[in-house]
Design a protein around this motif. Structure first.
Motif, mmCIF file in Angstrom:
data_model
loop_
_atom_site.group_PDB
_atom_site.id
_atom_site.type_symbol
_atom_site.label_atom_id
_atom_site.label_comp_id
_atom_site.label_asym_id
_atom_site.label_seq_id
_atom_site.Cartn_x
_atom_site.Cartn_y
_atom_site.Cartn_z
ATOM 1 N N SER A 92 -0.306 -3.216 3.100
ATOM 2 C CA SER A 92 -1.573 -2.647 3.571
ATOM 3 C C SER A 92 -2.022 -3.306 4.863
ATOM 4 C CB SER A 92 -2.650 -2.767 2.490
ATOM 5 O OG SER A 92 -2.808 -4.103 2.079
ATOM 6 N N ASP A 192 -10.947 -2.803 2.381
ATOM 7 C CA ASP A 192 -9.696 -3.451 1.990
ATOM 8 C C ASP A 192 -9.830 -3.844 0.520
ATOM 9 O OD1 ASP A 192 -7.498 -5.032 1.501
ATOM 10 O OD2 ASP A 192 -7.665 -6.190 3.361
ATOM 11 N N ALA A 194 -7.482 -4.786 -1.786
ATOM 12 C CA ALA A 194 -6.229 -5.358 -2.293
ATOM 13 C C ALA A 194 -6.379 -5.859 -3.728
ATOM 14 C CB ALA A 194 -5.766 -6.497 -1.382
ATOM 15 N N ARG A 235 6.762 -5.031 -0.175
ATOM 16 C CA ARG A 235 5.953 -4.622 0.970
ATOM 17 C C ARG A 235 5.543 -3.148 0.902
ATOM 18 N NH1 ARG A 235 3.527 -7.299 1.637
ATOM 19 N NH2 ARG A 235 2.939 -7.107 3.816
HETATM 20 C C1 PLP Z 1 -2.969 -9.856 -0.117
HETATM 21 C C2 PLP Z 1 -3.908 -9.061 0.702
HETATM 22 C C3 PLP Z 1 -3.525 -7.837 1.236
HETATM 23 C C4 PLP Z 1 -2.178 -7.276 0.925
HETATM 24 O O1 PLP Z 1 -1.435 -7.161 2.015
HETATM 25 P P1 PLP Z 1 -0.007 -6.448 1.891
HETATM 26 O O2 PLP Z 1 0.341 -6.306 3.316
HETATM 27 O O3 PLP Z 1 -0.239 -5.134 1.216
HETATM 28 O O4 PLP Z 1 0.877 -7.351 1.113
HETATM 29 C C5 PLP Z 1 -4.429 -7.130 1.978
HETATM 30 N N1 PLP Z 1 -5.677 -7.583 2.181
HETATM 31 C C6 PLP Z 1 -6.078 -8.736 1.651
HETATM 32 C C7 PLP Z 1 -7.473 -9.180 1.854
HETATM 33 C C8 PLP Z 1 -5.207 -9.513 0.916
HETATM 34 O O5 PLP Z 1 -5.614 -10.675 0.421
#
Ligand code: PLP
Length: 369
Positions: A92, A192, A194, A235
């Motif tokens: 992401s 975001d 996550a 990923r």
């Molecule tokens: C872990 C995390 C992500 C995830 O990132 P990826 O690229 O999907 O692994 C995104 N935003 C935040 C705040 C995170 O802590």
């Protein structure tokens, strides 16, 4: 970021002064037995996911989907949205980078509560944008009124990490709704999420994006397979948004965003929601055990809705991270601010609690200053 460059053509000045993205562990000679620095799931992929990845490798002579259409369709189904409302990418964070480059010109502002995810200033800086950080409140929570007040004429994106990394604090769904409604329609609001899976029941986590997108076209919701879905190494991330927003992301996204085995892993993961529920349940149990132990050790800890805990120990952050590292525990240290500890398996919690016990004893034994 410092890039030695006497012998190469000079890269863009946008790289000057960018912070670097750390690995989430203190250096040192002790091998880390407990990897609690990157909020990863403690368990490996299920047998079904591993089998799906292995099967997909057999087709690796072929290019995968041009836009990840197969996975986008499956995600659309999960969230009650058309496939055109979904963009997928290799994490992401990569999609966030594409959103910022699609919306921001040099000098534009990205408004975001801060302290938050350390990738944000890097991504904003690479686009030549300014990151305008809005301080969290005294309980390390996002302050919606302060966020609204920070939105000025140059603001193109408001970026909200909820639950917030590294504090774990969460804005309730109705507070998020009010914040989105209060922001100007000409600003793209990026949520975001996550860590959404840890913070709400699975049905709500699946259904909320469509409800919000029905009301707001200026919204992009980021989700990932890296945390509760247990696939950080594959990923896979995605964005849910109005098809016009998705089209702009596709305009800046290189073709073939995801390798076939990563798509296969995500599809197989989607077919096993019980594995996610089990991870979320384990996390809740270990998080409350850790939280109680941290409080019992006399250390401060923020209220967390995610798979990690934030200890705002300020000036003691580096010493605490080093103390944990000496016990084989990798955590994320924010010098001068605090330490973030991922909730892992029960054995990880046991190790953290044992190490905090001796930290407390040492602190108590130290002569008063
Ligand atoms: C872990 C995390 C992500 C995830 O990132 P990826 O690229 O999907 O692994 C995104 N935003 C935040 C705040 C995170 O802590």
């Amino acid at each position: 970021m410092d890039i030695p460059q006497p012998r190469i053509p000079r890269p863009s000045g946008r790289l000057d002064g960018l912070p670097g993205y750390g690995r989430g562990r203190a250096g040192g000679a002790v091998p880390f037995r407990h990897r609690l620095g990157s909020n990863e799931a403690p368990d490996g992929p299920t047998p079904a996911v591993q089998a799906a990845v292995a099967a997909a490798v057999a087709g690796a002579n072929r290019y995968p989907d041009l836009r990840g259409e197969t996975l986008a369709a499956a995600l659309g189904q999960r969230h009650g949205l058309p496939a055109e409302a979904v963009a997928v990418g290799a994490g992401s964070i990569v999609i966030l980078d594409q959103i910022v480059s699609a919306w921001c010109d040099p000098g534009d502002a990205v408004v975001t509560p801060w302290r938050s995810y350390e990738a944000y200033p890097i991504i904003a800086g690479l686009a030549g944008a300014r990151m305008a950080g809005v301080p969290l409140d005294t309980a390390a929570r996002i302050d919606p009124a302060a966020v609204c007040a920070a939105v000025g004429p140059g603001c193109r994106i408001v970026l909200i990490c909820n639950p917030n990394n590294p504090t774990g604090t969460v804005l309730a769904a109705d507070e998020v709704d009010r914040l989105i409604a209060a922001l100007p329609a000409g600003v793209l609001v990026v949520l975001d999420e996550a860590y959404a899976d840890y913070a709400a029941p699975a049905g709500e986590v699946a259904a909320l994006p469509a409800r919000r997108l029905a009301r707001h076209a200026n919204l992009a919701i980021l989700r990932t397979f890296s945390k509760a879905w247990g696939l950080a190494g594959m990923r896979v991330g995605y964005c849910l948004a109005d098809p016009a927003v998705i089209a702009a992301i596709h305009a800046v996204q290189p073709p073939f965003p995801l390798p076939g085995p990563a798509v296969a892993a995500a599809l197989a993961g989607l077919a096993e929601p019980d594995a996610v529920a089990a991870r979320v349940a384990l996390n809740a149990a270990e998080r409350s055990r850790l939280d109680a132990g941290i409080r019992a050790a006399g250390l401060p800890v923020a209220e967390s809705a995610a798979n990690f805990l934030w200890l705002p120990v300020a000036g003691a952050a580096e010493a605490l991270a080093a103390h944990l590292a000496a016990a084989g525990i990798a955590v994320r240290c924010f010098a001068g601010e605090g330490v973030r500890i991922t909730t892992g398996a029960a054995s990880d919690s046991d190790a953290v609690l044992a190490a905090l016990g001796t930290w407390n004893a040492r602190a108590a034994a130290a002569p008063p200053r």
